[in-house]
Design a protein around this motif. Sequence first.
Motif, PDB file in Angstrom:
ATOM      1  N   UNK A   4       0.964  -1.497  14.590  1.00 42.55           N
ATOM      2  CA  UNK A   4       0.050  -1.017  13.556  1.00 42.55           C
ATOM      3  C   UNK A   4      -1.091  -1.987  13.248  1.00 42.55           C
ATOM      4  N   UNK A   5      -1.000  -3.209  13.713  1.00 45.26           N
ATOM      5  CA  UNK A   5      -1.975  -4.240  13.339  1.00 45.26           C
ATOM      6  C   UNK A   5      -3.428  -3.819  13.585  1.00 45.26           C
ATOM      7  N   UNK A   6      -3.784  -3.264  14.743  1.00 43.48           N
ATOM      8  CA  UNK A   6      -5.191  -2.890  14.936  1.00 43.48           C
ATOM      9  C   UNK A   6      -5.641  -1.775  13.989  1.00 43.48           C
ATOM     10  N   UNK A   7      -4.763  -0.828  13.710  1.00 46.13           N
ATOM     11  CA  UNK A   7      -5.099   0.266  12.790  1.00 46.13           C
ATOM     12  C   UNK A   7      -5.277  -0.248  11.368  1.00 46.13           C
ATOM     13  N   UNK A   9      -6.067  -3.307  10.500  1.00 48.97           N
ATOM     14  CA  UNK A   9      -7.281  -4.139  10.435  1.00 48.97           C
ATOM     15  C   UNK A   9      -8.516  -3.261  10.259  1.00 48.97           C
ATOM     16  N   UNK A  10      -8.601  -2.157  11.002  1.00 39.84           N
ATOM     17  CA  UNK A  10      -9.749  -1.259  10.856  1.00 39.84           C
ATOM     18  C   UNK A  10      -9.752  -0.591   9.487  1.00 39.84           C
ATOM     19  N   UNK A  11      -8.580  -0.187   9.004  1.00 41.56           N
ATOM     20  CA  UNK A  11      -8.488   0.436   7.682  1.00 41.56           C
ATOM     21  C   UNK A  11      -8.881  -0.521   6.578  1.00 41.56           C
ATOM     22  N   UNK A  12      -8.451  -1.767   6.702  1.00 34.53           N
ATOM     23  CA  UNK A  12      -8.800  -2.768   5.680  1.00 34.53           C
ATOM     24  C   UNK A  12     -10.288  -3.062   5.691  1.00 34.53           C
ATOM     25  N   UNK A  13     -10.868  -3.116   6.882  1.00 38.38           N
ATOM     26  CA  UNK A  13     -12.309  -3.349   6.979  1.00 38.38           C
ATOM     27  C   UNK A  13     -13.078  -2.165   6.386  1.00 38.38           C
ATOM     28  N   UNK A 118      -4.966  -5.497 -16.991  1.00 36.34           N
ATOM     29  CA  UNK A 118      -4.011  -5.186 -15.935  1.00 36.34           C
ATOM     30  C   UNK A 118      -2.754  -4.583 -16.530  1.00 36.34           C
ATOM     31  N   UNK A 119      -2.307  -3.478 -15.930  1.00 36.36           N
ATOM     32  CA  UNK A 119      -1.029  -2.859 -16.289  1.00 36.36           C
ATOM     33  C   UNK A 119       0.027  -3.190 -15.237  1.00 36.36           C
ATOM     34  N   UNK A 120      -0.351  -3.133 -13.960  1.00 34.37           N
ATOM     35  CA  UNK A 120       0.582  -3.404 -12.868  1.00 34.37           C
ATOM     36  C   UNK A 120      -0.193  -3.677 -11.591  1.00 34.37           C
ATOM     37  N   UNK A 121       0.414  -4.423 -10.692  1.00 35.02           N
ATOM     38  CA  UNK A 121      -0.172  -4.679  -9.379  1.00 35.02           C
ATOM     39  C   UNK A 121       0.749  -4.095  -8.316  1.00 35.02           C
ATOM     40  N   UNK A 122       0.137  -3.506  -7.297  1.00 35.47           N
ATOM     41  CA  UNK A 122       0.900  -2.915  -6.205  1.00 35.47           C
ATOM     42  C   UNK A 122       0.803  -3.824  -4.988  1.00 35.47           C
ATOM     43  N   UNK A 123       1.913  -4.012  -4.317  1.00 32.75           N
ATOM     44  CA  UNK A 123       1.951  -4.846  -3.127  1.00 32.75           C
ATOM     45  C   UNK A 123       2.465  -4.013  -1.960  1.00 32.75           C
ATOM     46  N   UNK A 124       2.034  -4.321  -0.743  1.00 33.27           N
ATOM     47  CA  UNK A 124       2.546  -3.619   0.425  1.00 33.27           C
ATOM     48  C   UNK A 124       1.922  -4.143   1.704  1.00 33.27           C
ATOM     49  N   UNK A 125       2.740  -4.356   2.693  1.00 33.07           N
ATOM     50  CA  UNK A 125       2.283  -4.890   3.966  1.00 33.07           C
ATOM     51  C   UNK A 125       1.467  -3.917   4.784  1.00 33.07           C
ATOM     52  N   UNK A 126       1.581  -2.627   4.515  1.00 36.38           N
ATOM     53  CA  UNK A 126       0.812  -1.649   5.278  1.00 36.38           C
ATOM     54  C   UNK A 126      -0.323  -1.042   4.459  1.00 36.38           C
ATOM     55  N   UNK A 127      -0.684  -1.668   3.354  1.00 36.13           N
ATOM     56  CA  UNK A 127      -1.793  -1.180   2.518  1.00 36.13           C
ATOM     57  C   UNK A 127      -3.132  -1.600   3.118  1.00 36.13           C
ATOM     58  N   UNK A 128      -4.174  -0.852   2.808  1.00 33.68           N
ATOM     59  CA  UNK A 128      -5.518  -1.204   3.274  1.00 33.68           C
ATOM     60  C   UNK A 128      -6.295  -2.003   2.232  1.00 33.68           C
ATOM     61  N   UNK A 129      -5.772  -2.062   1.011  1.00 34.56           N
ATOM     62  CA  UNK A 129      -6.383  -2.851  -0.058  1.00 34.56           C
ATOM     63  C   UNK A 129      -5.279  -3.219  -1.039  1.00 34.56           C
ATOM     64  N   UNK A 130      -5.555  -4.212  -1.861  1.00 36.68           N
ATOM     65  CA  UNK A 130      -4.602  -4.600  -2.905  1.00 36.68           C
ATOM     66  C   UNK A 130      -5.013  -3.841  -4.155  1.00 36.68           C
ATOM     67  N   UNK A 131      -4.167  -2.932  -4.589  1.00 35.90           N
ATOM     68  CA  UNK A 131      -4.498  -2.061  -5.725  1.00 35.90           C
ATOM     69  C   UNK A 131      -3.851  -2.571  -7.014  1.00 35.90           C
TER      70      UNK A 131
END
Length: 138
Positions: A4-7, A9-13, A118-131
């Motif tokens: 998933x790394x290339x996908x 990276x493109x999503x995050x960009x 801030x109410x809450x922070x979401x974390x995830x290794x497959x996210x495209x942004x830190x929400x």
Amino acid sequence: MRDLAPFLARGRQAHQSLMGEQVRMYRQGEDVFDREAGQTAPGPQADLYGPGPARVRAVAQATGTEEQAGEREVSLRDYEVALPWSTPLPPGTRVLPGDRIEVLASEDARMVGLVLYVKAAQYGGTATAWRINAEDRS
């Protein structure tokens, strides 16, 4: 299973290209009483992020709520703040409810100066942004 790394990276960009605001995230320190002035002053602020890019948007399904705060009525409106996925925090620091995000610049000039809590922070290794879930308390 595919890599998933290339996908990602493109999503995050792509997501970062949507980040049209400049924000600063900080933690407000405890109020300090100034004996000479006889007044309470806000404590020091600890910067957690920024100034840096972000995408700030009102949560569509949120209607906002009216709350009483002392003698004043306050409207609470929900926002999602997206920061670049790779955003670092100071070592040993986590985002906590009550931390603040200030909009410093935006294509929408009405957002400049907006302070979100801030109410809450979401974390995830497959996210495209830190929400980050936040609210406007004005």
